[in-house]
Design a protein around this motif. Structure first.
Motif, PDB file in Angstrom:
ATOM      1  N   LEU A 186      -9.555  -2.344   6.108  1.00 51.66           N
ATOM      2  CA  LEU A 186      -9.601  -2.956   7.430  1.00 51.66           C
ATOM      3  C   LEU A 186     -10.306  -4.308   7.384  1.00 51.66           C
ATOM      4  CD1 LEU A 186     -10.348   0.081   9.750  1.00 51.66           C
ATOM      5  CD2 LEU A 186      -8.215  -1.200   9.555  1.00 51.66           C
ATOM      6  N   ARG A 187     -11.384  -4.404   6.623  1.00 54.28           N
ATOM      7  CA  ARG A 187     -12.082  -5.688   6.472  1.00 54.28           C
ATOM      8  C   ARG A 187     -11.169  -6.712   5.792  1.00 54.28           C
ATOM      9  NH1 ARG A 187     -16.589  -2.649   5.048  1.00 54.28           N
ATOM     10  NH2 ARG A 187     -16.148  -3.050   2.876  1.00 54.28           N
ATOM     11  N   CYS A 191       2.456  -8.985  10.634  1.00 58.34           N
ATOM     12  CA  CYS A 191       1.262  -9.186  11.456  1.00 58.34           C
ATOM     13  C   CYS A 191       0.460  -7.892  11.586  1.00 58.34           C
ATOM     14  CB  CYS A 191       1.643  -9.646  12.858  1.00 58.34           C
ATOM     15  SG  CYS A 191       2.322 -11.308  12.921  1.00 58.34           S
ATOM     16  N   TYR A 192      -0.856  -8.048  11.562  1.00 57.29           N
ATOM     17  CA  TYR A 192      -1.786  -6.958  11.813  1.00 57.29           C
ATOM     18  C   TYR A 192      -2.495  -7.300  13.113  1.00 57.29           C
ATOM     19  CZ  TYR A 192      -6.349  -4.669  11.537  1.00 57.29           C
ATOM     20  OH  TYR A 192      -7.501  -3.973  11.828  1.00 57.29           O
ATOM     21  N   PHE A 193      -2.471  -6.396  14.088  1.00 55.80           N
ATOM     22  CA  PHE A 193      -3.094  -6.668  15.376  1.00 55.80           C
ATOM     23  C   PHE A 193      -4.281  -5.757  15.630  1.00 55.80           C
ATOM     24  CE2 PHE A 193       1.355  -8.019  16.725  1.00 55.80           C
ATOM     25  CZ  PHE A 193       1.078  -9.362  16.537  1.00 55.80           C
ATOM     26  N   THR A 194      -5.394  -6.375  15.981  1.00 57.20           N
ATOM     27  CA  THR A 194      -6.512  -5.638  16.554  1.00 57.20           C
ATOM     28  C   THR A 194      -6.144  -5.408  18.018  1.00 57.20           C
ATOM     29  OG1 THR A 194      -7.601  -7.663  17.247  1.00 57.20           O
ATOM     30  CG2 THR A 194      -8.133  -6.850  15.028  1.00 57.20           C
ATOM     31  N   PRO A 195      -6.901  -4.585  18.751  1.00 55.82           N
ATOM     32  CA  PRO A 195      -6.583  -4.413  20.180  1.00 55.82           C
ATOM     33  C   PRO A 195      -6.561  -5.743  20.943  1.00 55.82           C
ATOM     34  CG  PRO A 195      -8.060  -2.683  19.458  1.00 55.82           C
ATOM     35  CD  PRO A 195      -7.928  -3.640  18.298  1.00 55.82           C
ATOM     36  N   ASP A 255     -10.280 -12.049  11.529  1.00 57.80           N
ATOM     37  CA  ASP A 255     -10.859 -12.367  12.832  1.00 57.80           C
ATOM     38  C   ASP A 255     -10.459 -11.282  13.816  1.00 57.80           C
ATOM     39  OD1 ASP A 255      -8.333 -13.012  14.162  1.00 57.80           O
ATOM     40  OD2 ASP A 255      -8.349 -14.819  12.942  1.00 57.80           O
ATOM     41  N   GLU A 256     -11.016 -11.355  15.013  1.00 59.36           N
ATOM     42  CA  GLU A 256     -10.812 -10.255  15.952  1.00 59.36           C
ATOM     43  C   GLU A 256      -9.402 -10.211  16.544  1.00 59.36           C
ATOM     44  OE1 GLU A 256     -12.977 -12.504  19.730  1.00 59.36           O
ATOM     45  OE2 GLU A 256     -13.934 -10.814  18.744  1.00 59.36           O
ATOM     46  N   ASP A 257      -8.632 -11.297  16.391  1.00 63.70           N
ATOM     47  CA  ASP A 257      -7.252 -11.277  16.879  1.00 63.70           C
ATOM     48  C   ASP A 257      -6.323 -10.514  15.930  1.00 63.70           C
ATOM     49  OD1 ASP A 257      -7.822 -12.785  19.149  1.00 63.70           O
ATOM     50  OD2 ASP A 257      -7.612 -14.660  18.053  1.00 63.70           O
ATOM     51  N   GLY A 258      -6.688 -10.463  14.659  1.00 63.03           N
ATOM     52  CA  GLY A 258      -5.856  -9.780  13.675  1.00 63.03           C
ATOM     53  C   GLY A 258      -5.569 -10.694  12.508  1.00 63.03           C
TER      54      GLY A 258
END
Length: 185
Positions: free
Chosen positions: A106-107, A167-171, A112-115
């Motif tokens: 995950l790290r 793309c990887y998306f955080t919430p 960044d927090e957007d993904g």
């Protein structure tokens, strides 16, 4: 032993692997063939985040009936007492597969927090996680074409391996996609 899995390949990158002998991977390849866009790196293409993406999700939030592919011997990151997965899915909610996500992975893919983005390597043959890690670890994307061709030769892949950036998306990033592009889930 054909289930998808994910390995960390650098401080900021991870590679999700899928073998086309797995029915879910074969179905994914058939659906998204031709949807990819060329990248600046040979043998790597982009799949747009408005079509398919990777998200982090707890086991509780994912559909109970969906199939699960877990990474053996990975320390899972707990979220609300459950296991956290990276889920490859479409905006309509269809999940193609999921893999257990370690804190390290995950790290690696969440700068960044957007993904961020992860590499998705799809192959007609199964390749061991350790071999993928050894082949790609610390290598620049410019070298991926040579590495993929060497793996194709070793595993006698008559059909080419496919390498995508997904793309990887955080919430927060997922909410941004809803706002910016009007995608619905």
């Amino acid at each position: 032993m054909n289930e998808p899995y994910i390995v960390k390949i650098s401080d900021s990158d991870a590679m999700m692997f899928g073998c086309e002998a797995d029915e879910r991977v074969s179905e994914f390849v058939a659906k998204f063939d031709g949807w990819e866009y060329e990248s600046e790196f040979e043998r790597i293409s982009y799949l747009l985040g408005t079509d398919v993406f990777i998200e982090v999700a707890s086991e509780e939030s994912l559909n109970e009936g969906a199939l699960r592919a877990q990474i053996p011997n990975e320390k899972a990151l707990d979220a609300d007492g459950g296991t956290t997965f990276l889920s490859l899915r479409e905006w309509d909610g269809k999940e193609h597969w999921r893999v257990r996500a370690s804190d390290e992975i995950l790290r690696a893919i969440s700068e960044d927090e957007d993904g961020g983005a992860a590499y998705l390597l799809l192959s007609p043959r199964h390749i061991a996680a350790e071999e993928l890690r050894n082949a790609f670890e610390g290598r620049a994307p410019q070298e991926f074409a040579r590495i993929i061709e060497a793996l194709e030769a070793k595993y006698d892949c008559k059909d080419r391996m496919l390498c995508y950036v997904v793309c990887y998306f955080t919430p927060k990033g997922k909410e941004g996609m809803r706002t910016d592009f009007g995608v619905q889930i």
